[in-house]
Motif scaffolding. Structure first.
Motif, PDB file in Angstrom:
ATOM      1  N   ASN A 133      46.632  65.861  19.677  1.00  0.00           N
ATOM      2  CA  ASN A 133      46.188  66.527  18.458  1.00  0.00           C
ATOM      3  C   ASN A 133      45.765  65.547  17.365  1.00  0.00           C
ATOM      4  N   VAL A 134      45.780  64.236  17.695  1.00  0.00           N
ATOM      5  CA  VAL A 134      45.483  63.203  16.697  1.00  0.00           C
ATOM      6  C   VAL A 134      44.109  62.604  16.963  1.00  0.00           C
ATOM      7  N   SER A 135      43.337  62.442  15.893  1.00  0.00           N
ATOM      8  CA  SER A 135      42.031  61.777  15.993  1.00  0.00           C
ATOM      9  C   SER A 135      42.068  60.508  15.159  1.00  0.00           C
ATOM     10  N   VAL A 136      41.515  59.425  15.692  1.00  0.00           N
ATOM     11  CA  VAL A 136      41.446  58.146  14.988  1.00  0.00           C
ATOM     12  C   VAL A 136      39.993  57.699  14.967  1.00  0.00           C
TER      13      VAL A 136
ATOM     14  N   GLY B  98      37.456  59.341  14.302  1.00  0.00           N
ATOM     15  CA  GLY B  98      36.616  60.343  14.928  1.00  0.00           C
ATOM     16  C   GLY B  98      36.821  60.504  16.417  1.00  0.00           C
ATOM     17  N   GLU B  99      37.670  59.684  17.014  1.00  0.00           N
ATOM     18  CA  GLU B  99      37.937  59.757  18.451  1.00  0.00           C
ATOM     19  C   GLU B  99      39.314  60.360  18.674  1.00  0.00           C
ATOM     20  N   GLN B 100      39.383  61.375  19.531  1.00  0.00           N
ATOM     21  CA  GLN B 100      40.659  62.019  19.815  1.00  0.00           C
ATOM     22  C   GLN B 100      41.443  61.189  20.817  1.00  0.00           C
ATOM     23  N   LEU B 101      42.716  60.974  20.505  1.00  0.00           N
ATOM     24  CA  LEU B 101      43.584  60.207  21.395  1.00  0.00           C
ATOM     25  C   LEU B 101      44.075  61.068  22.541  1.00  0.00           C
TER      26      LEU B 101
ATOM     27  N   GLN C  45      47.419  56.837  26.327  1.00  0.00           N
ATOM     28  CA  GLN C  45      46.308  55.921  26.067  1.00  0.00           C
ATOM     29  C   GLN C  45      46.851  54.555  25.654  1.00  0.00           C
TER      30      GLN C  45
ATOM     31  N   THR D 239      44.373  52.591  20.652  1.00  0.00           N
ATOM     32  CA  THR D 239      42.936  52.521  20.903  1.00  0.00           C
ATOM     33  C   THR D 239      42.541  51.159  21.461  1.00  0.00           C
TER      34      THR D 239
END
Length: 500
Positions: free
Chosen positions: A204-207, A209-212, A216, A267
């Motif tokens: 549910n987390v985006s960093v 603009g990229e969703q984790l 990962q 990331t």
């Protein structure tokens, strides 16, 4: 139980005192002592010391095998003894001062070299405690895979699947815990940060603009998070009043390290881990026999220097990504080539009791993947056999690499095993059968080439004459100084070998 303080004092005396020690560190079973001058070391006295299982000299580096538990106590006591003030030094001549300066320069160079090795061993030490569980879960997964493929015991396979996957699903947590511990933090706080990597809510987390995605970055992200947690915790403990430390330190540690792990490290580590997987797969899929030849041929020198420990997180990352590491079966060929070389020496010089006893003591461990006794006790002291062993490993690695190039990937689903002990842990893109065929073919080729190369080129005329002279010497005659190190009483178990 051996007296650690007394043993530390005896070791200190045998290595020439505090002034002759440049650096000391220890792993699970061995004390590593870097000395300034090898001439001041009484190696025979060190070997005869009660509590010392084995003592091996490799240049200025002494490897003193004490066993688990005891080695930690001795290392601490030795550090205490070294820190004690010594008597005032008498006046010295300019020549003696110049010699002392040269020795200090040499010691400083040794310490600089040691920093790199300490960093490698520190990272490796994060994964070493995990090896028994990786082997256990790998074996269970292997058994489960065979039963599934054969269609046997369908009611048992789901049970075995849970047993084998439970630890692996939380591997990031254990890696982060060990990372925090190794770098001076609290393991449970490192585990709390590592748990973020595998938490379902990460989806549910985006960093940027990229969703984790959960998992990962894998073990690399967890390791980085655990190390960061240790540094944050240590910094907070220095500035936080004791009365509120119990609340503030862990909260800030998890908040800061967790946020950085979630926002940056996962990331970055994900990119690095993906690159490692792609590079390893591409290397063997395209380089094939040539890549395997190079990797298998150069692995023994890495073991000799200890640099092979740097591969541990790479193996673990590959297992975490694909379910197996394609590098370990290729690299294991180095040990197989050495076995072939040792057998050739055993048959050629079987009348040399010292050499035969050394090989008899080291070969069983070698077949189980413990290569150090053969390296330091047989092939390296004799010179050429170490090279012919590498040649055997190169050809064996080439065979395994050829299977990879043909599309039948040969992988290992766990680390910590090698040679014959790796057989139950094999798997690959075409299943256990093809992996077994590829790895088994590589082993046979490495054994045979290592044997033949040693018979043909492995012993120079001068060394052969020395060994044959020792063979004809009456019982009780001293062995020549350049004879192989006797490791008959220096066997080290597989778990201890993994720690190295």
């Amino acid at each position: 139980m051996a007296d650690a303080q007394q043993l530390a004092q005896q070791i200190l005396d045998s290595v020439g005192g505090s002034a002759n020690i440049a650096d000391v560190e220890n792993c699970m079973t061995r004390l590593r002592v870097e000395v300034v001058s090898t001439e001041d070391v009484a190696l025979d006295d060190l070997k005869a010391t009660d509590g010392v299982m084995a003592a091996i000299a490799a240049g200025s580096n002494l490897q003193i095998v004490l066993g688990p538990g005891l080695v930690d106590r001795v290392a601490n006591d030795l550090s205490t003894l070294r820190a004690q003030p010594s008597d005032p030094a008498p006046s010295v001549t300019p020549e003696e001062l110049a010699a002392r300066g040269a020795a200090m320069k040499s010691a400083a160079r040794s310490r600089t070299d040691g920093r790199t090795m300490r960093a490698v061993r520190k990272i490796s030490a994060i994964f070493i405690p995990l090896i028994p569980a990786l082997i256990a879960c790998g074996l269970i997964a292997g058994i489960n895979g065979i039963l599934t493929n054969l269609g046997w015991l369908p009611g048992l396979t789901p049970f075995l699947a849970v047993l084998s996957s439970g630890f692996l699903s939380l591997l990031a947590v254990f890696v982060a815990m060990n990372a925090a511990k190794e770098f001076g933090g609290t393991p449970i706080l490192g585990g709390a940060v590592g748990g973020i990597v595998v938490a379902a809510g990460v989806a549910n987390v985006s960093v940027f603009g990229e969703q984790l995605a959960p998992g990962q970055g894998g073990v690399l992200g967890a390791m980085a998070g655990g190390i960061l947690a240790a540094y944050v915790e240590r910094g907070m403990r220095r500035v936080t009043p004791d009365v509120i430390a119990l609340i503030v330190v862990p909260t800030v540690t998890v908040l800061v390290a967790g946020a950085v792990t979630l926002g940056v490290l996962m990331t970055v580590a994900g990119v690095v881990a993906s690159a490692i997987g792609v590079a390893a797969t591409w290397l063997l899929a395209n380089g094939g026999a040539f890549a395997g030849f190079v990797l298998g041929g150069f692995f023994l020198p890495l073991v000799m220097t200890g640099m092979h420990q740097a591969l541990t997180p790479i193996h673990t990352t590959l297992i975490d990504q694909t379910g197996w590491t394609v590098l370990l079966p290729v690299l294991a060929m180095g040990g197989a080539g050495q076995i072939g070389a040792a057998i050739a020496l055993w048959l050629r010089f079987r009348r040399n009791e010292a050499l035969s006893r050394t090989i008899r003591g080291a070969l069983p461990a070698g077949f189980l993947g413990v290569g150090e006794p053969l390296i330091y006790g047989v092939t390296l002291p004799l010179g050429r056999p170490f090279i012919t062993a590498c040649i055997g490993g190169a050809f064996g690695g080439g065979v395994v690499g050829l299977f990879d190039q043909l599309g039948h990937t040969v992988g290992a689903i766990a680390i910590g095993a090698s040679d014959l002990s790796l057989l139950p842990l094999l798997n690959g893109s075409s299943g256990f059968g093809w992996a077994l065929l590829g790895y088994g073919s590589g082993l046979i080729v490495a054994y045979v080439v290592g044997f033949v190369a040693t018979v043909l080129f492995g012993v120079s005329a001068s060394v052969r004459a020395d060994l044959e002279a020792q063979s004809s010497a009456p019982a009780g005659d001293p062995v020549a100084p350049d004879a192989p190190i006797d490791v008959d009483d220096a066997r080290v178990g597989t778990a201890a070998s993994a720690a190295r």
